[in-house]
Enzyme design. Structure first.
Site, short mmCIF file in Angstrom:
data_model
loop_
_atom_site.label_atom_id
_atom_site.label_comp_id
_atom_site.label_asym_id
_atom_site.label_seq_id
_atom_site.Cartn_x
_atom_site.Cartn_y
_atom_site.Cartn_z
N ASP A 72 40.63 47.58 32.05
CA ASP A 72 41.97 48.06 32.35
C ASP A 72 42.55 48.87 31.19
O ASP A 72 41.94 48.98 30.13
CB ASP A 72 42.90 46.88 32.66
CG ASP A 72 42.67 45.69 31.71
OD1 ASP A 72 42.98 44.55 32.10
OD2 ASP A 72 42.14 45.92 30.59
N GLU A 148 46.96 40.92 39.46
CA GLU A 148 48.04 39.94 39.44
C GLU A 148 48.03 39.09 40.70
O GLU A 148 47.45 39.50 41.71
CB GLU A 148 49.37 40.65 39.30
CG GLU A 148 49.44 41.59 38.10
CD GLU A 148 49.48 40.86 36.77
OE1 GLU A 148 50.41 41.15 36.00
OE2 GLU A 148 48.59 40.02 36.52
#
Lengths: 281, 409
Positions: A72, A148
């Protein structure tokens, strides 16, 4: 899965580093036949990176024929910002080893077309022949990379808005000022990591214990995205004692006994090739 | 590892196994150099996908920016205030020899001289980059003749001058040309000095206060008009007095214009300034301290008699006096000796000592964006030193221009 429990952070880091090192050496990478490694950031893998650098400096490990793909990167943070994941990877890993810069792939959070950047990243992984070993961590909310709670378990690389838990956890890197923490990031999807041939999740510290419990002792749930790896054929969770604090004694005992078989091989200061084919996942 | 050089074909050198002075600290980092400048390796890695062509193991040396000497009157038998036929070869000799002292840039200094000397000598000096031929010349430091009779020190009285009706024009007529002048030392209590200071400052020339009996307000006024340096603090000025600190008081003056810093030269050869005085100055204003050698022709030579402009000077060990007197005149200490002595006398960190000879002079001259640091994109003028701050090798624009003989000569 395999659950490898080491006594403390340093031992867990060393075990993980030796595992990665052995995997690369066993693979015998060469020109045109690269070992592909997925890599994480954050405080958990720092010890592991230090050890890998040590093995490299000792002459035991070369990254010349290794391709890396980071999980990421923040969106909107200048690449040379000290908290960007580019800076993290450069300072904590790349600058100490012999990797070819063309083989170190990190998502560009400042790309003009973010989705195109994500699609291109997936393509690069595909062109590299897929990931041999994806190393990851776990967030306190059970996320893998920036997937998430609520992220699809078959997601691919894409733009994500960060959860409050994540922003709070990251604030310490931005002088404790919440307004300075990036709120969006590009991240590999759960599906992207699931595609890897092997996955190793590093989990250390008591603050991660609950997430580990949710990830391996409860069901597969998109609220705890690491739980997706219960369905991966070859995943290892490497943790320290503190991270097991929320697990059942039975779970911990089982995996400690299982590990003791492999301790016959004795981790010494010289590296050994570990034949793990007999291992049951 | 071949590098993909989309930006430049020039070879990239990576100095490894060293401690570099960066951000005021010695850090365990590699130093990357390309095309004579310090390179940002992270940018190279991510933007250009480049890597080093050559890796050099520095065997745990300290790497510091090259020293900058803004007050050096000569050395090795060469006197910059003497208009000789072979002046050019003299300056070349000095610039070459001081490489072994760690000096990569300097300001050849002329003491008070007759106007004819300036007219003959100045056109022969040009600002130039350093290299294997020697340290770079940043510009000339003209110390005098517009200084005080009472504090002339080793300067010849008959050559001293004042500003008459012409003020700045007088100065111009005396020197002939200001083309390659970087610093002018004058006494600010002189009449019309303010306008001269303003004119010089306007031309980008650094004005230094020295050889003066100015009181503190005169000195502060001079600073307000543009003066930024003090020539060899404590020497050739009124001593500190608690009701009128004189020029020395500039170190803690509250009348320095905002955003400006007053720098002060110190000769830390162990003779010009008592270590306690050195410590007082340093504690009062650590960021302004600039180490200078004030070296004279006898530097690097055997003890005996040498010249300093119009004067004869006698050297005995590290002491240099006007022949037959006890008036100090310049020094024969080398820059690296000054750095070591300073570090020892002050008891400061290695970083502080090194910056006093590199970063601070660069800041004084307003060139710290390219000299005096190891920041990315600055000129790759640097030194390799051992832990005792002895220079092992000198580099200018990334090229090795001097190396300590293994035999230790």
């Amino acid at each position: 899965m395999r659950l490898v429990i080491l006594e403390d952070y340093d031992q867990a880091s060393e075990w993980a580093a030796k595992y990665i090192c052995n995997r690369i050496i066993q693979f015998k990478p060469s020109q045109g036949r690269y070992f592909t490694l997925g890599l994480p950031t954050g405080s958990t893998p720092l010890g592991c990176y230090k050890k890998l650098i040590e093995y490299h400096k000792n002459g035991d490990l070369s990254f010349k024929y290794v391709k890396t793909f980071n999980m990421d990167e923040y969106v909107g943070l200048p690449r040379n910002h000290p908290e960007s994941y580019h800076s993290y990877m450069w300072n904590n890993f790349f600058k100490h080893i012999d990797i070819d810069p063309n083989n170190a792939h990190i998502l560009d959070g400042n790309a003009p077309d973010l989705q195109a950047e994500c699609d291109a990243f997936e393509k690069k992984i595909e062109e590299a022949g897929g990931i041999d070993l994806f190393v990851g961590g776990i967030g306190p909310d059970g996320h893998i990379a920036f997937n998430e709670p609520g992220s699809s378990l078959s997601s691919r690389t894409r733009l994500k808005t960060l959860a409050m838990d994540t922003i709070l956890a990251n604030a310490k890197y931005f002088d404790g000022d919440l307004s300075k923490v990036p709120t969006m990031a590009l991240t590999v999807g759960v599906g992207t990591v699931m595609d890897a041939r092997e996955v190793m999740i590093l989990i250390t510290g008591a603050h991660k214990a609950f997430a580990l419990y949710k990830a391996i002792e409860e069901g597969v749930n998109h609220m705890w995205t690491v739980s997706a790896f219960q369905q991966h054929p070859r995943t290892i969770f490497v943790c320290d004692e503190d991270a097991t604090l929320e697990l059942r004694v039975k779970t911990v005992k089982y995996f400690k006994e299982t590990k003791s078989f492999s301790s016959i091989l004795k981790w010494t200061s010289t590296l050994r090739i570990v034949n793990t084919d007999h291992y049951c996942y | 590892m071949p590098s993909n050089k989309s930006v430049s074909d020039a070879p990239i050198v990576q100095f490894t196994n060293c401690r570099i002075l960066r951000d005021h600290q010695l850090q365990r980092e590699d130093l990357w150099v390309r095309e004579g400048k310090i390179l940002n390796p992270e940018k190279l890695f991510f933007d250009e996908k480049g890597s080093a062509d050559v890796q050099l193991d520095c065997k745990d040396s300290i790497i510091a920016p090259g020293f900058i000497d803004v007050q050096i009157n000569g050395g090795f038998g060469v006197d910059f205030s003497l208009a000789t036929d072979d002046f050019k070869s003299g300056i070349d000799l000095v610039s070459q020899k001081i490489l072994s002292h760690g000096v990569t840039s300097f300001c050849p200094t002329l003491v008070t001289s007759p106007s004819s000397v300036y007219h003959q000598v100045l056109p022969q000096i040009s600002v130039r980059n350093g290299g294997t031929h020697g340290a770079g010349i940043l510009g000339v430091h003209l110390e005098g003749p517009f200084i005080s009779k009472e504090k002339k020190g080793a300067h010849p009285e008959h050559c001293l001058r004042t500003f008459e009706a012409g003020a700045f024009q007088d100065l111009l007529a005396t020197y002939g040309s200001l083309d390659c002048v970087q610093i002018v030392t004058l006494a600010p209590e002189m009449r019309r000095s303010s306008e001269v200071i303003r004119e010089l400052t306007k031309r980008g020339i650094c004005v230094s206060l020295g050889h003066s009996v100015a009181n503190l307000s005169q000195a502060e006024e001079a600073v307000q008009h543009g003066a930024t340096f003090i020539t060899h603090l404590f020497n050739a000025m009124l001593p500190f007095h608690h009701r009128d600190p004189g020029i020395v008081g500039l170190l803690t003056s509250d009348r320095i214009p905002a955003g400006r810093r007053v720098f002060y030269g110190m000769i830390s050869d162990g003779i010009h300034t008592n270590p306690a005085a050195l410590r007082i100055a340093h504690r009062a204003h650590p960021k302004g301290l600039v180490l200078v050698t004030d070296a004279i022709a006898g530097m690097g030579l055997a003890p005996g008699r040498h010249t300093l402009g119009q004067q004869v000077v006698e050297i005995d060990g590290l002491n240099t006096y006007i022949a037959g007197t006890k008036t100090l005149s310049g020094s024969v200490a080398t820059m690296d000796t000054c750095v070591r002595h300073f570090q020892e006398a002050i008891g400061c960190s290695v970083e502080t000592a090194l910056e006093a000879a590199s970063l601070h002079p660069a800041q004084l001259l307003g060139i710290e964006h390219k000299k005096g640091t190891l920041n990315y994109d600055s000129d790759a003028d640097f030194l390799m030193l051992n832990d005792s701050l002895y220079v092992q090798a000198t580099y200018i624009a990334g090229e090795e221009v001097w190396r300590q003989d293994v035999s230790g000569m």
